[in-house]
Enzyme design. Structure first.
Site, mmCIF file in Angstrom:
data_model
loop_
_atom_site.group_PDB
_atom_site.id
_atom_site.type_symbol
_atom_site.label_atom_id
_atom_site.label_comp_id
_atom_site.label_asym_id
_atom_site.label_seq_id
_atom_site.Cartn_x
_atom_site.Cartn_y
_atom_site.Cartn_z
ATOM 1 N N TYR A 188 -5.262 5.671 -9.162
ATOM 2 C CA TYR A 188 -6.459 4.905 -8.748
ATOM 3 C C TYR A 188 -7.673 5.305 -9.572
ATOM 4 C CZ TYR A 188 -3.993 2.808 -4.861
ATOM 5 O OH TYR A 188 -3.115 2.064 -4.109
ATOM 6 N N CYS A 218 0.817 -1.222 0.000
ATOM 7 C CA CYS A 218 0.000 0.000 0.000
ATOM 8 C C CYS A 218 0.852 1.274 0.000
ATOM 9 C CB CYS A 218 -0.910 -0.026 1.228
ATOM 10 S SG CYS A 218 -1.761 1.541 1.519
#
Ligand SMILES: N[C@@H](CCC(=O)N[C@@H](CS)C(=O)NCC(=O)O)C(=O)O
Length: 366
Positions: free
Chosen positions: A220, A46
């Site tokens: 994203y 992440c």
């Protein structure tokens, strides 16, 4: 064209706001600075969590704030921890994570693409949860708020004293770590490190703001677009922002060349940062996205109008300089967690979960 001008807004990716936003300070009624009281829960795949690991390492906080790492595979029940045999825990390991242990073992440049999603290699695929023996990250959220119904995300900064989440927003967590709150527990040398020096505060804020929207979250918005129309718009915007970043870094590099001479590469690179001429929060927030770009965002998120290594020479020089010269960046980068984490955890994007072996190498020498 920005994504906002598209009529079909339901196809756009919207990030959920973080729910726990407390700080740690001597003046806070509950969350006072203390050694061993707070714990960081992260995923090495992440980018938001990596910011917190980098800052923790840069500020010398590994012996003060311990850390647990979830398994790289995010399954339909969310993030999970590994189970240590016989409830075994080794505090020393947990404190040292991202100071060496996990990354030294796992970030060999040989990809482990053949490994299965249920691999249980303690300290390679992740760690256990040493305080409560939890199997899932969601158990921490429920412990903090019994009716929690938001997304269960990393990173989490946890308070072992009151058994709750202090903060689950990476941009806050790095500010907490950068504050002087923990100075009394770290060496003098670490007090000096200020990732947001007052004279650069406004520049860093401005940079962070467009980099967040256009690049960190931009990838994203491309990867999670639900229609070709949204995707095409977002990917165009993303590359416009990468062009902007490239121009910004080229300008900085050219100024340094003029100051130190073209051949004085060491002096130039020692001052080649996103903002100012020292390492700042701007580098910390940019790096996790750029290091992932060619490996996962390019193919997995279809951000493929170019690669950093072939099309953005100044960004790539900045990236390699940071990676090869600064341990806190390199040692918190686990290429296997990154590749496996993205390609195995998002069946909507990669149904069969086949992890591409390339590009090779993960990053080239400086
Ligand atoms: N605003 C958060 C975002 C964190 C975030 O989105 N983390 C992702 C991993 S990259 C996550 O845990 N996702 C799990 C999920 O949404 O189910 C931050 O910056 O801390």
């Amino acid at each position: 064209m920005s994504g906002k001008s598209i009529s079909n807004r339901k196809d756009e990716f919207k990030r959920q706001p973080s729910s726990f936003r407390e700080i740690i300070s001597v003046d806070h009624p509950v969350y006072k600075p203390a050694k061993g009281r707070y714990w960081l829960y992260v995923a090495l795949s992440c980018p938001w969590a990596q910011r917190t690991l980098i800052t923790r390492a840069l500020k010398g906080l590994a012996p003060v704030i311990g850390c647990s790492v979830v398994h790289w595979h995010l399954d339909d029940k969310g993030w999970r921890f590994l189970q240590a045999p016989n409830g075994e825990t080794n505090e020393r390991h947990w404190f040292n994570i991202a100071g060496g242990i996990i990354s030294a073992t796992a970030s060999s440049s040989t990809p482990v693409a053949g490994v299965d999603n249920n691999a249980h290699r303690l300290l390679i695929d992740g760690t256990n949860e040493p305080h409560y023996g939890y199997k899932r990250l969601s158990e921490l959220y429920i412990r903090a708020e019994s009716n929690y119904n938001g997304r269960v995300t990393v990173p989490i900064l946890w308070d072992l004293k009151t058994c709750t989440i202090v903060n689950n927003e990476s941009s806050d967590i790095i500010r907490i770590m950068n504050s002087s709150a923990f100075d009394e527990f770290v060496s003098e040398q670490h007090h000096q490190i200020d990732l947001v020096p007052l004279h650069l505060e406004a520049q860093i804020a401005k940079f962070n703001s467009w980099v967040y929207d256009g690049i960190n979250n931009g990838v994203y918005k491309v990867g999670f677009a639900k229609s070709a129309e949204v995707y095409e718009s977002e990917v165009t915007t993303l590359f416009q922002n990468l062009d902007r970043l490239e121009n910004h870094l080229e300008e900085k590099y050219t100024k340094l060349e003029a100051e130190y001479g073209k051949n004085n590469k060491n002096k130039i690179l020692a001052r080649f940062f996103a903002i100012g001429d020292t390492l700042t929060e701007a580098d910390v927030r940019l790096y996790p996205t750029i290091i992932r770009f060619d490996l996962v965002y390019h193919q997995h998120f279809k951000c493929n109008l170019g690669t950093i290594r072939d099309d953005y020479p100044y960004i790539y020089t900045w990236l390699r300089s940071i990676y090869w010269c600064y341990g806190p960046f390199q040692h918190t980068t686990d290429f296997n967690h990154i590749k496996l984490g993205y390609t195995r955890s998002q069946p909507r994007i990669n149904l069969l979960g086949i992890t591409p072996l390339g590009p090779k190498p993960d990053i080239q020498p400086l």
